[in-house]
Design an enzyme around this catalytic site. Structure first.
Site, PDB file in Angstrom:
ATOM      1  CE  LYS A 108      -4.527   0.801   0.324  1.00  0.00           C
ATOM      2  NZ  LYS A 108      -5.637  -0.126   0.028  1.00  0.00           N
ATOM      3  N   GLY A 220     -20.486   6.960   2.872  1.00  0.00           N
ATOM      4  CA  GLY A 220     -19.411   7.180   1.892  1.00  0.00           C
ATOM      5  C   GLY A 220     -19.883   6.857   0.491  1.00  0.00           C
ATOM      6  CE1 TYR A 221     -24.655   5.839  -3.520  1.00  0.00           C
ATOM      7  CE2 TYR A 221     -24.708   7.945  -4.673  1.00  0.00           C
ATOM      8  CZ  TYR A 221     -25.095   6.626  -4.569  1.00  0.00           C
ATOM      9  OH  TYR A 221     -25.927   6.084  -5.515  1.00  0.00           O
ATOM     10  N   GLY A 222     -19.062   7.221  -2.686  1.00  0.00           N
ATOM     11  CA  GLY A 222     -18.045   7.519  -3.699  1.00  0.00           C
ATOM     12  C   GLY A 222     -17.971   6.441  -4.762  1.00  0.00           C
ATOM     13  CG  ASN A 223     -14.586   6.694  -7.279  1.00  0.00           C
ATOM     14  OD1 ASN A 223     -15.383   7.538  -7.692  1.00  0.00           O
ATOM     15  ND2 ASN A 223     -13.292   6.919  -7.149  1.00  0.00           N
TER      16      ASN A 223
HETATM   17  N1  GLU Z   1      -7.455   0.206  -3.082  1.00  0.00           N
HETATM   18  C1  GLU Z   1      -8.179  -0.985  -3.409  1.00  0.00           C
HETATM   19  C2  GLU Z   1      -8.204  -1.911  -2.213  1.00  0.00           C
HETATM   20  O1  GLU Z   1      -8.062  -1.486  -1.095  1.00  0.00           O
HETATM   21  C3  GLU Z   1      -7.710  -1.636  -4.696  1.00  0.00           C
HETATM   22  C4  GLU Z   1      -6.286  -2.106  -4.704  1.00  0.00           C
HETATM   23  C5  GLU Z   1      -5.797  -2.615  -6.052  1.00  0.00           C
HETATM   24  O2  GLU Z   1      -6.557  -2.648  -7.003  1.00  0.00           O
HETATM   25  O3  GLU Z   1      -4.615  -2.973  -6.088  1.00  0.00           O
HETATM   26  O4  GLU Z   1      -8.449  -3.082  -2.339  1.00  0.00           O
END
Ligand code: GLU
Length: 417
Positions: A108, A220-223
Site C-alpha cells: 500500500k 461514503g457515497y463515492g466510487n
Molecule cells: N485500493 C483498493 C483496495 O483497497 C484496490 C487495490 C488494487 O486494485 O490494487 O483493495
C-alpha cells in the site's frame, strides 16, 4: 516480536491475525514473521504549488508481504495518511489477495495531502514526484499500485507516465486501474462495488435473508459505493440513507442511486438531495436498515456506536471500518459482517485481471471480466463460509484463517520460515 506500536491501528489490525493463527495452531514466532511488513519506504516530495511557493509532502509505500507474489495495493491521498495507516492497509491487502486467491502479496502507499484542496496541476506534479521517488520500489514483478481513497484513473496515468520515463520502457503492468486508453481493464471502475454485490447475494442466500425490498444504508457515497447501490437497487432493494464527508440524506421510501450520483456530481455532495431528510455523515451507520454498507474510512464502527446498529448484514466496502471491539458487539447481536478482506476484494481482483491482460497484450470484453469476477468472488465467499461453519467462527476470522494458511504455506515453501 511484532513491530506494531501499542494501541496503533496496526496493532489492532493484527488482532484478527492472532485469532486465525490460534485456529491454525501457529507458533508466536511464525505469527510475527507473517505479521511484520517486509519493507517500508518514506519519501519527501517537494513540489511547486500554483501560488509559486514550494510545499513538501510526505509519501509512503509499504511492502507487507511478497510471499505469494509481488506486493499489490492502492495509493491513498488523504490528510491522515501516516506510516501506521499504510502498514495496516498493506497488511489487509496481503490477507485480501490471499482470500480471493490471486497471486499477489500485499502493499500500500499514500501521501499525506488534501486532494480536495489541490488543483489538477498540483496533483499532477505531486503524483509525478511520488512516482519518481518510489520508482525503484515498484514494478510489474515487484509491487503494483492502484487507486485508493482520494486517487483515480487519471492519477494512475500520470504515475505510469513518470515511471515509463524512468524505466525507459513501456510497462503497463506496473500500475492498475489505468484509463482504458492506456491499458486499463473494462469493468475496473465498478469492480469493488460489483464484487461486494456478488458476495452480498451469496451471503443473502446462505443466511436466508430476502434482498427484495431490503433497506440499504451507505456511509461514503463515492466510487466504490455508487455501483453497489445501483446493483442492489436493480435487485429491488431500497437505498434509504447515503452520506459523504460533507453530509447525508435519508428517505425511508428509498432514493434513486443514479439521481444521487448526478446530484453529487453537480454539487460535490449528496447533502441537500431533494425529497429527503438531512442527516449527518455518520448517521447512515445507525439508521433503521437491513443492509449497512460502510464505504468510507477505517474505524467507523466502534464500541461507541456498534450497539446502535440495526442492520442485519454489514457489507464492508471500506478497509477496516469496524474495530475489533465493535466486531465482538456485532457478533453478540447476531449481525452478519461480510468482512472487508472479502467484501471489497472485487477491486483488486479486476486489477489482477488488468495486469494479466497487460502482460498478455490481449484484452477481454466486459462480459468476460464480469464472469471471471463473479467466479472469484462466489468461490471466495463459499470457502470462507465453509471455514466459518467448520470452526464455528465469524466470517472475518474465517477469511483470515483461509488467508493466513495460504501465506504461511507460501513462506514455508520459500524456506523463509
Ligand atoms: N485500493 C483498493 C483496495 O483497497 C484496490 C487495490 C488494487 O486494485 O490494487 O483493495
Amino acid at each position: 516480536m511484532s513491530n506494531a506500536e501499542k494501541g496503533s491501528l496496526y496493532e489492532e489490525a493484527l488482532k484478527t491475525l492472532r485469532e486465525a493463527a490460534a485456529i491454525l495452531k501457529l507458533e508466536p514466532e511464525i505469527v510475527d514473521a507473517i505479521a511484520n511488513p517486509e519493507q517500508a519506504l518514506i519519501v519527501s516530495i517537494p513540489i511547486k504549488m500554483d501560488n509559486g511557493k514550494v510545499k513538501t509532502f510526505t509519501g509512503y509505500r509499504v511492502h507487507h508481504s511478497t510471499a505469494r507474489g509481488p506486493a499489490k495495493g492502492g495509493i491513498r491521498y488523504h490528510p491522515n495518511v501516516c506510516l501506521d495507516e499504510v502498514k495496516s492497509l498493506a497488511f489487509w491487502m496481503s490477507i485480501k489477495n490471499a482470500v480471493v486467491g490471486i497471486p499477489y502479496g500485499g502493499g500500500k502507499g499514500g501521501i499525506a495531502c488534501n486532494p480536495k484542496e489541490m488543483s489538477q496541476g498540483e496533483l499532477e506534479r505531486l503524483t509525478r514526484g511520488y512516482s519518481a521517488a518510489i520508482a525503484r520500489f515498484v514494478g510489474s514483478d515487484i509491487d503494483i499500485p492502484a487507486p485508493d481513497v482520494g486517487t483515480n484513473a487519471q492519477i494512475m496515468g500520470w504515475f505510469a507516465d513518470e515511471y515509463y520515463k524512468i524505466a525507459g520502457k513501456h510497462e503497463p503492468g506496473v500500475i492498475t486501474s489505468k484509463p482504458l486508453s492506456i491499458g486499463g481493464s473494462l469493468g475496473r471502475v465498478t469492480a469493488t462495488g460489483r464484487g461486494g454485490f456478488f458476495v452480498t447475494v451469496e451471503a443473502a442466500k446462505a443466511f436466508n435473508i430476502p434482498l427484495k425490498g431490503a433497506r440499504v444504508s451507505i456511509q461514503g457515497y463515492g466510487n466504490v459505493a455508487q455501483p453497489i447501490a445501483q446493483y442492489l437497487h436493480e435487485l429491488g432493494c431500497k437505498i434509504v440513507a447515503v452520506s459523504d464527508s460533507v453530509g447525508g440524506v435519508y428517505n425511508p421510501e428509498g432514493m434513486d442511486p443514479l439521481k444521487l450520483v448526478e446530484y453529487k456530481e453537480k454539487t460535490r455532495s449528496v447533502k441537500g438531495f431533494p425529497e429527503s431528510k438531512e442527516i449527518s455523515t455518520n448517521d447512515p451507520l445507525t439508521v433503521d436498515c437491513d443492509i449497512l454498507v460502510p464505504s468510507a474510512l477505517e474505524n467507523q464502527i466502534t464500541k461507541e456506536n456498534a450497539d446502535k446498529i440495526k442492520a442485519k448484514i454489514i457489507v464492508e466496502l471500506a478497509n477496516g471500518p469496524t474495530t475489533p471491539e465493535a466486531d465482538k458487539i456485532l457478533q453478540e447481536k447476531g449481525v452478519i459482517v461480510l468482512p472487508d478482506v472479502l467484501a471489497n476484494a472485487g477491486g483488486v481482483t479486476v486489477s489482477y485481471f488488468e495486469w494479466v491482460q497487460n502482460r498478455m497484450g490481449y484484452y477481454w470484453t466486459e462480459e468476460e471480466v464480469d464472469e471471471k469476477l463473479k467466479h472469484v468472488m462466489t468461490k471466495a465467499f463459499k470457502e470462507v463460509y465453509e471455514i466459518a461453519k467448520q470452526y464455528k467462527i465469524n466470517l472475518r476470522t474465517a477469511a483470515y484463517t483461509l488467508a493466513v494458511k495460504k501465506i504461511f504455506e507460501a513462506m514455508q515453501a520459500l524456506g523463509r520460515i
